[in-house]
Each structure stands twice: as C-alpha cells, then as structure tokens.
Scaffold this motif. Sequence first.
Motif, PDB file in Angstrom:
ATOM      1  N   GLY A  54       9.948   0.932   0.685  1.00  0.00           N
ATOM      2  CA  GLY A  54       8.166   1.880   1.091  1.00  0.00           C
ATOM      3  C   GLY A  54       7.915   2.790   0.954  1.00  0.00           C
ATOM      4  O   GLY A  54       9.111   4.036   0.497  1.00  0.00           O
ATOM      5  N   ASP A  55       7.118   3.588   1.886  1.00  0.00           N
ATOM      6  CA  ASP A  55       6.507   4.391   1.950  1.00  0.00           C
ATOM      7  C   ASP A  55       6.367   5.814   3.326  1.00  0.00           C
ATOM      8  O   ASP A  55       6.043   6.679   2.793  1.00  0.00           O
ATOM      9  N   THR A  56       6.136   4.969   4.059  1.00  0.00           N
ATOM     10  CA  THR A  56       5.392   5.234   5.774  1.00  0.00           C
ATOM     11  C   THR A  56       7.426   5.205   6.684  1.00  0.00           C
ATOM     12  O   THR A  56       8.290   4.818   6.461  1.00  0.00           O
ATOM     13  N   ILE A  57       7.437   6.125   7.451  1.00  0.00           N
ATOM     14  CA  ILE A  57       8.638   6.424   8.751  1.00  0.00           C
ATOM     15  C   ILE A  57       8.299   4.537   8.814  1.00  0.00           C
ATOM     16  O   ILE A  57       8.955   4.339   9.827  1.00  0.00           O
ATOM     17  N   TYR A  58       6.888   4.029   8.772  1.00  0.00           N
ATOM     18  CA  TYR A  58       6.721   2.561  10.051  1.00  0.00           C
ATOM     19  C   TYR A  58       7.949   1.651   8.637  1.00  0.00           C
ATOM     20  O   TYR A  58       8.352   1.035   9.576  1.00  0.00           O
ATOM     21  N   ASP A 100       0.289  -1.353   0.221  1.00  0.00           N
ATOM     22  CA  ASP A 100       0.357   0.102   0.119  1.00  0.00           C
ATOM     23  C   ASP A 100       0.834   1.307   0.396  1.00  0.00           C
ATOM     24  O   ASP A 100       1.718   1.635   0.827  1.00  0.00           O
ATOM     25  N   GLY A 101       0.932   2.207  -0.894  1.00  0.00           N
ATOM     26  CA  GLY A 101       1.434   3.707  -0.875  1.00  0.00           C
ATOM     27  C   GLY A 101       2.949   3.034  -2.145  1.00  0.00           C
ATOM     28  O   GLY A 101       3.721   4.612  -1.870  1.00  0.00           O
ATOM     29  N   THR A 102       3.044   1.932  -2.335  1.00  0.00           N
ATOM     30  CA  THR A 102       4.352   1.219  -2.173  1.00  0.00           C
ATOM     31  C   THR A 102       4.451   0.984  -3.934  1.00  0.00           C
ATOM     32  O   THR A 102       4.641   1.338  -4.977  1.00  0.00           O
ATOM     33  N   LEU A 103       3.382  -0.632  -4.215  1.00  0.00           N
ATOM     34  CA  LEU A 103       3.332  -0.893  -5.514  1.00  0.00           C
ATOM     35  C   LEU A 103       2.110  -0.124  -5.873  1.00  0.00           C
ATOM     36  O   LEU A 103       1.343  -0.141  -6.950  1.00  0.00           O
ATOM     37  N   ILE A 104       0.664  -0.322  -5.193  1.00  0.00           N
ATOM     38  CA  ILE A 104      -0.751   0.229  -5.227  1.00  0.00           C
ATOM     39  C   ILE A 104      -1.181   1.233  -4.524  1.00  0.00           C
ATOM     40  O   ILE A 104      -0.896   1.704  -3.375  1.00  0.00           O
ATOM     41  N   ASP A 105      -1.795   1.890  -5.147  1.00  0.00           N
ATOM     42  CA  ASP A 105      -2.397   4.040  -4.488  1.00  0.00           C
ATOM     43  C   ASP A 105      -4.005   2.869  -4.470  1.00  0.00           C
ATOM     44  O   ASP A 105      -4.398   2.924  -4.989  1.00  0.00           O
ATOM     45  N   ASN A 156     -14.619  12.196  16.586  1.00  0.00           N
ATOM     46  CA  ASN A 156     -14.119  13.431  15.331  1.00  0.00           C
ATOM     47  C   ASN A 156     -13.509  13.540  15.104  1.00  0.00           C
ATOM     48  O   ASN A 156     -11.980  14.503  15.394  1.00  0.00           O
ATOM     49  N   VAL A 157     -12.910  12.724  13.764  1.00  0.00           N
ATOM     50  CA  VAL A 157     -11.472  12.554  13.300  1.00  0.00           C
ATOM     51  C   VAL A 157     -11.526  13.281  11.668  1.00  0.00           C
ATOM     52  O   VAL A 157     -12.390  13.340  10.967  1.00  0.00           O
ATOM     53  N   SER A 158     -10.243  14.135  11.336  1.00  0.00           N
ATOM     54  CA  SER A 158     -10.374  14.651   9.576  1.00  0.00           C
ATOM     55  C   SER A 158      -9.946  13.591   8.933  1.00  0.00           C
ATOM     56  O   SER A 158      -9.406  12.534   9.648  1.00  0.00           O
ATOM     57  N   TYR A 159     -10.134  13.635   8.204  1.00  0.00           N
ATOM     58  CA  TYR A 159      -9.447  12.549   6.586  1.00  0.00           C
ATOM     59  C   TYR A 159      -7.446  12.720   7.040  1.00  0.00           C
ATOM     60  O   TYR A 159      -7.243  11.829   6.780  1.00  0.00           O
ATOM     61  N   ASP A 160      -6.947  14.111   7.320  1.00  0.00           N
ATOM     62  CA  ASP A 160      -5.736  14.340   7.658  1.00  0.00           C
ATOM     63  C   ASP A 160      -4.983  13.674   9.181  1.00  0.00           C
ATOM     64  O   ASP A 160      -4.349  12.699   8.487  1.00  0.00           O
ATOM     65  N   ASP A 161      -6.097  12.923  10.237  1.00  0.00           N
ATOM     66  CA  ASP A 161      -5.451  12.165  11.422  1.00  0.00           C
ATOM     67  C   ASP A 161      -5.927  10.705  10.887  1.00  0.00           C
ATOM     68  O   ASP A 161      -4.627   9.974  11.411  1.00  0.00           O
ATOM     69  N   VAL A 162      -6.443  10.633   9.850  1.00  0.00           N
ATOM     70  CA  VAL A 162      -6.492   9.328   9.627  1.00  0.00           C
ATOM     71  C   VAL A 162      -5.575   8.563   8.348  1.00  0.00           C
ATOM     72  O   VAL A 162      -4.877   7.504   8.601  1.00  0.00           O
ATOM     73  N   LYS A 163      -4.907   9.897   7.718  1.00  0.00           N
ATOM     74  CA  LYS A 163      -3.297   9.031   6.621  1.00  0.00           C
ATOM     75  C   LYS A 163      -2.682   9.488   7.501  1.00  0.00           C
ATOM     76  O   LYS A 163      -1.512   8.295   6.922  1.00  0.00           O
ATOM     77  N   LYS A 164      -2.434   9.515   8.872  1.00  0.00           N
ATOM     78  CA  LYS A 164      -1.638   9.716   9.487  1.00  0.00           C
ATOM     79  C   LYS A 164      -0.987   7.368   9.287  1.00  0.00           C
ATOM     80  O   LYS A 164       0.198   7.483  10.173  1.00  0.00           O
ATOM     81  N   VAL A 165      -2.174   6.902   9.703  1.00  0.00           N
ATOM     82  CA  VAL A 165      -2.149   5.915  10.356  1.00  0.00           C
ATOM     83  C   VAL A 165      -1.767   4.606   9.319  1.00  0.00           C
ATOM     84  O   VAL A 165      -1.963   3.379   9.301  1.00  0.00           O
ATOM     85  N   PHE A 166      -1.988   5.922   7.745  1.00  0.00           N
ATOM     86  CA  PHE A 166      -1.999   4.365   6.575  1.00  0.00           C
ATOM     87  C   PHE A 166      -0.355   4.250   6.831  1.00  0.00           C
ATOM     88  O   PHE A 166       0.159   4.065   6.889  1.00  0.00           O
ATOM     89  N   GLY A 167      -0.631   2.215   6.436  1.00  0.00           N
ATOM     90  CA  GLY A 167       0.352   1.923   6.636  1.00  0.00           C
ATOM     91  C   GLY A 167       0.708   0.431   7.041  1.00  0.00           C
ATOM     92  O   GLY A 167       1.825   0.157   6.758  1.00  0.00           O
ATOM     93  N   ILE A 168      -0.147   0.748   8.599  1.00  0.00           N
ATOM     94  CA  ILE A 168       0.619  -0.209   8.899  1.00  0.00           C
ATOM     95  C   ILE A 168      -1.056  -1.159   9.348  1.00  0.00           C
ATOM     96  O   ILE A 168      -2.130  -1.430   9.080  1.00  0.00           O
ATOM     97  N   THR A 169      -0.882  -1.976  10.177  1.00  0.00           N
ATOM     98  CA  THR A 169      -2.128  -3.200  10.663  1.00  0.00           C
ATOM     99  C   THR A 169      -4.004  -2.504  10.948  1.00  0.00           C
ATOM    100  O   THR A 169      -3.293  -1.708  12.005  1.00  0.00           O
ATOM    101  N   ALA A 170      -4.904  -3.206  10.301  1.00  0.00           N
ATOM    102  CA  ALA A 170      -5.521  -1.813  10.516  1.00  0.00           C
ATOM    103  C   ALA A 170      -5.919  -1.833  12.429  1.00  0.00           C
ATOM    104  O   ALA A 170      -6.714  -1.200  12.517  1.00  0.00           O
ATOM    105  N   SER A 171      -5.839  -3.194  13.069  1.00  0.00           N
ATOM    106  CA  SER A 171      -6.023  -3.054  14.909  1.00  0.00           C
ATOM    107  C   SER A 171      -4.919  -2.147  14.917  1.00  0.00           C
ATOM    108  O   SER A 171      -5.750  -1.204  15.719  1.00  0.00           O
ATOM    109  N   ASP A 172      -3.697  -2.055  14.209  1.00  0.00           N
ATOM    110  CA  ASP A 172      -3.224  -1.090  15.380  1.00  0.00           C
ATOM    111  C   ASP A 172      -3.114   0.648  14.852  1.00  0.00           C
ATOM    112  O   ASP A 172      -2.815   1.279  15.251  1.00  0.00           O
ATOM    113  N   ALA A 173      -3.860   0.227  13.724  1.00  0.00           N
ATOM    114  CA  ALA A 173      -4.304   1.862  12.762  1.00  0.00           C
ATOM    115  C   ALA A 173      -5.677   2.260  13.887  1.00  0.00           C
ATOM    116  O   ALA A 173      -5.256   3.389  14.249  1.00  0.00           O
TER     117      ALA A 173
END
Length: 209
Positions: free
Chosen positions: A159-163, A9-14, A33-50
């Motif tokens: 990869g594409d994230t700090i993680y 995700d974010g590396t091979l496929i958008d 009460n979260v923004s789209y920018d808030d959820v972008k910060k957890v992109f690329g890790i497991t769903a449960s961790d996010a």
Amino acid sequence: MNDYIFDVDGTLIDTEKMYLLPLHKTLRANGYNVSYDDVKKVFGITASDALKILGVKDVEAVRKQWFDQIKNYKDDAKVYDGIIDSLAKLHADKNNRLAIATSKIEDEFHRDVTRFGLDDYFDAFVFSNEIKHGKPAPDLILKGIEKLNADPKATIYIGDTIYDLQAAHAAHVAFGLAGWRTKKTADFANSDYYFETPADLLTIGTLAE
C-alpha cells in the motif's frame, strides 16, 4: 507459498485527482474552508471516514454530491507504469496467490479497476462493504487472508499510506510501501519492504523464509 494483498488507490492505480479534485470542489461548495493538501491527508480510506475526519456534518449528503462528480474525472485515473507487467509475472508463478483489499465498495471497484483489466491477475477481492471497520483497522486484510486461505507469515500487504501500514501490522502481516507513489519518510520507518518500482515486487523471494 507467497500471498500478496494489494491496496488499489495510490498503489495499482493513480486515482488521486479522480477522487480528490471533486472532493475538494464539493467541500468548498458546501462552505468548508479546506485546501487540496487537507484532502490529500485522507486519501486511501473509506469515503465516509474521510469526510468525518474533514469535519463534514452531513456525511451522506456531501458524499453523494462528491461521488456524483467523480465520473467527470475518470480520465484522470491511470495504472502506474510497470504495474501490469509485475502483476502478470507474479500471477504466472503458481507459488503465488494475489488478492485486492480495497476501501472501495464493489461498484466503485468495477468502475475504476475492471476497465483496466487488472482483475484478471487476482485470485480474490475484498471490498469495504464486506467488513465492519476500514483501515487502519485490519479487517480488510484479515478478510483477504481468509479468502486466500493464506499463512499470515507468508503474506504481504502492499500500500501507499500510513493507514495501509497500520492495517497490515494490525493484521500481523508484512507491509510493503509502494515507493512509486510514496517516498519512505520517517512515518514509514516501520515498513518491512520498500519498493521503489513495481518491478521490485519480483525481488523479495519467499516471504516465509
């Protein structure tokens, strides 16, 4: 021997919109009460961790609601331009071995990746249900090294994230930043390689030199 291990995700496929639009919608529907920018910060890790990072209390219930909606956003996912050509060339070189190490579970992988035919270019696959700890822990990459029988000194994780960067360095392998998705800011100063386009993957030579 060059061993390339790729995030998906974010590396091979958008897949950003495919995952994050329904996540944002689900969270708002559940009173978060979260923004789209808030959820972008957890992109690329497991769903449960996010979901835990976002402060979700009933993780499994919200995860199910979220994942039930993803199928409605499948058309928002696409392979990045140049990826297939670069993977084909890397795979054709018998000195190279390629693996995927992704936070997806196997069923999600087949839903998101197999339909594009990308798995044809890889020798091994690691899914999050095979390891104990997701990124930024090194488990995914270490399992990829094991499956490829790779030399860490001749291995790069793209990869594409700090993680991704943190996981690569925790596994003692080089990290290559997918610049077609993420620009090299100060957060990525410790990246070993910066690839502006997928074609740049073909220019790094022998990793163990």
